[in-house]
Motif scaffolding. Sequence first.
Motif, short mmCIF file in Angstrom:
data_model
loop_
_atom_site.label_atom_id
_atom_site.label_comp_id
_atom_site.label_asym_id
_atom_site.label_seq_id
_atom_site.Cartn_x
_atom_site.Cartn_y
_atom_site.Cartn_z
N UNK A 413 -2.57 -2.49 -2.52
CA UNK A 413 -2.71 -1.13 -3.06
C UNK A 413 -4.10 -0.92 -3.66
N UNK A 414 -4.60 -1.94 -4.36
CA UNK A 414 -5.92 -1.83 -4.98
C UNK A 414 -7.01 -1.71 -3.92
N UNK A 415 -6.92 -2.49 -2.84
CA UNK A 415 -7.91 -2.43 -1.77
C UNK A 415 -7.81 -1.11 -1.01
N UNK A 416 -6.57 -0.61 -0.86
CA UNK A 416 -6.39 0.67 -0.16
C UNK A 416 -7.15 1.79 -0.86
N UNK A 417 -7.22 1.70 -2.19
CA UNK A 417 -7.93 2.73 -2.94
C UNK A 417 -9.41 2.76 -2.59
N UNK A 418 -9.93 1.66 -2.03
CA UNK A 418 -11.35 1.59 -1.66
C UNK A 418 -11.57 1.84 -0.18
N UNK A 419 -10.81 1.15 0.68
CA UNK A 419 -11.06 1.23 2.13
C UNK A 419 -10.11 2.18 2.84
N UNK A 420 -9.12 2.71 2.13
CA UNK A 420 -8.21 3.67 2.73
C UNK A 420 -7.10 3.04 3.54
N UNK A 421 -6.15 3.86 3.98
CA UNK A 421 -5.01 3.38 4.76
C UNK A 421 -5.45 2.74 6.07
N UNK A 422 -6.42 3.37 6.74
CA UNK A 422 -6.86 2.82 8.02
C UNK A 422 -7.51 1.45 7.85
N UNK A 423 -8.31 1.30 6.79
CA UNK A 423 -8.93 0.01 6.54
C UNK A 423 -7.91 -1.08 6.32
N UNK A 424 -6.85 -0.76 5.59
CA UNK A 424 -5.80 -1.75 5.33
C UNK A 424 -5.02 -2.07 6.60
N UNK A 425 -4.70 -1.04 7.36
CA UNK A 425 -3.84 -1.23 8.54
C UNK A 425 -4.58 -1.84 9.73
N UNK A 426 -5.85 -1.51 9.88
CA UNK A 426 -6.58 -1.91 11.09
C UNK A 426 -7.63 -2.99 10.85
N UNK A 427 -8.11 -3.12 9.62
CA UNK A 427 -9.27 -4.00 9.40
C UNK A 427 -9.07 -4.90 8.17
N UNK A 428 -7.87 -5.43 8.03
CA UNK A 428 -7.62 -6.40 6.94
C UNK A 428 -6.90 -7.61 7.52
N UNK A 429 -6.93 -8.70 6.77
CA UNK A 429 -6.21 -9.91 7.16
C UNK A 429 -5.77 -10.63 5.90
N UNK A 430 -4.95 -11.67 6.09
CA UNK A 430 -4.44 -12.47 4.98
C UNK A 430 -4.85 -13.92 5.18
N UNK A 431 -5.43 -14.51 4.14
CA UNK A 431 -5.59 -15.96 4.07
C UNK A 431 -4.38 -16.48 3.31
N UNK A 432 -3.43 -17.04 4.04
CA UNK A 432 -2.16 -17.44 3.45
C UNK A 432 -2.31 -18.71 2.63
N UNK A 433 -1.43 -18.84 1.65
CA UNK A 433 -1.33 -20.11 0.95
C UNK A 433 -1.00 -21.20 1.96
N UNK A 434 -0.05 -20.93 2.85
CA UNK A 434 0.21 -21.78 4.01
C UNK A 434 0.27 -23.26 3.71
#
Length: 633
Positions: A413-434
């Motif tokens: 949610x915090x990142x969405x406020x900066x890059x918008x919905x499209x940035x979150x949906x199309x141009x983000x990834x997760x570095x998992x604890x894994x």
Amino acid sequence: MSALPVIVGFGGFNAAGRASGHHAYRRMVLESLPDAERQETLAGLAVMMGLVTYTEGAYRDSDDQACSLVDIEARFGQQVLDGTLIRRIEAGFFDVDAVPWQKSAVLAGDAEPLRFEMDEREVPEPLPADWKVVELDNRRVQVTVAGPLAVKLDSYRDLAVKSAGQLPAGFDPGALYNSRFHPRALQLAVIGASDAVQSVGIPWAEIASSIRPDQVSVYASNVMSQMDEAGFGGLLQSRLKGSRVSTKQCPLGLNSMPADFVNAYIIGSVGHTGAIAGACASFLYNLSAAVEDIVNGRCRVAIVGNAEAPITSEIIDGYATMGALAQEDKLKKIDGGDTTDLRRSSRPFGENCGFTIAEASTYVVLMDDALALELGADIHGAVNDVFINADGFKKSISAPGPGNYITMAKAVASARAIVGDEGIRERSMVQAHGSSTPQNRVSESEIFDRVARVFGIENWPVSAVKAFVGHSLSPASGEQLITSLGVFKHGWIPGIKTIDRVADDVLGERLQIPLADLDRRDNPLDVVFLNSKGFGGNNATASVLAPRVVDRMMRKRHGESAVNSYVERRESVRARAAAYDAGALQGRFDTIYQFGEGLIDEADLTLSDKSINVPGFEQEISLELPNRFADMT
């Protein structure tokens, strides 16, 4: 107006090699690199491992014959690959097939009492009641024991855990500076923090002269303290071994030392410092404190890191007894055979049986955006925010809970406020604890899947660096961060190459868990989420913004003209950083370790009711502090 914490330097060492210059990252995506970058990475590792040297303007083998990058790859490439990343624990630590053990036994004679000789200095104090001692020649005594005698016998046992993420084979961190009596974790702290500071490309003295002495923060720690012979390990074992505690084992064992060594021997800071521990989320806990310092104007430069050296038989024994580590027999059972590939012991989101312990150090240098602009610092990304939440009441200290749902959702949610919905949906990834445990693959994938549904994400790339370097405990999320900077720079998301397929119980409908490197060069990322889960309910998630996003933000805040001028100043900084990188690739690390240099005599401090002037620092510390509670007084 909040300052933006930008990343201007990073460094450290782990099983993939040196972090600065993206070299550890490049080892993870080696198969996807262009020829020149692949060969340069292999050559740098070959120098670290002592396979080649760099003298008189050329790489040279042990026979002093010049080697080209092509030669190094052909002759030493496989040895470099085999001697990096996760692998069988090497003999320099201990023999996993014969770990020293003490076996308890009770000795008793038949009809006669036990009788034996020993050195008089070895006689226990006080003398046991059923012992009779007779003096012999040459300071020997004869002992007669009336009853049974309890003894400890030196023995050896096979260790069930046989793999770990170790520094490149042949690389000795203590050889880079005068490391006498330093535990291995502190050796890693010194060389890792030095690597990060030098990677900035601006001499520390120049940075320090640009700010007040109290505008620096250092946050660093480790989870397991220093448990080898030179630290708490030797302290706790000394009496049982019949030896003496040294003057250094107790103080150097403290888990605040990875911060204290940076202040005392690398940057000479009199600014704010702290050592925050949050189990496996410790790096993000420290990063959170530094980010808040910069955002709120309490500091302008922050060094954040962790250093951990947990490859000891005792620590491995502890985690293995919990059932937390991947054991050889369990891996064989998963593989359905009599053998297993220990290099694939860490299998995030695949069929797995436990995590693989590792050693590492990870440090990053942060600045506020205005200072970075002023100094021309190269910006590799920015930390938007770090969220930390606990799990509430727990039945088991290691069980998952709701805290990680909260941290992940807030970070997105915090990142969405900066890059918008499209940035979150199309141009983000997760570095998992894994972490590579059966419980983690289910619980963490469910968190990602549910958060993805809420934010409309349909194909979320998920990577897990522990597949390559293992689980280094406190620095683990720092390794995620530095790997993410590599993704921003080179565009390849490291695939989880230690698994053949994603496990059936992983909730991956909205997740993209690649088994090979994922090419995002044509669709670069805007943001990466770093996720960390620690024992005890220590959950943390951070969002890291790509340099191109930071550039847009800087231009909006400071204006096109100011940023264009900054870009010109940045060229010389990049040139100095590149010069350091080139020297390090050739084995010239020039580790910063200023022992006993630049000492401050407290008598030379100049104090007034408005400021403090500290010798050796260009600017003074202001004492004209505002009333933070003006509305109440």
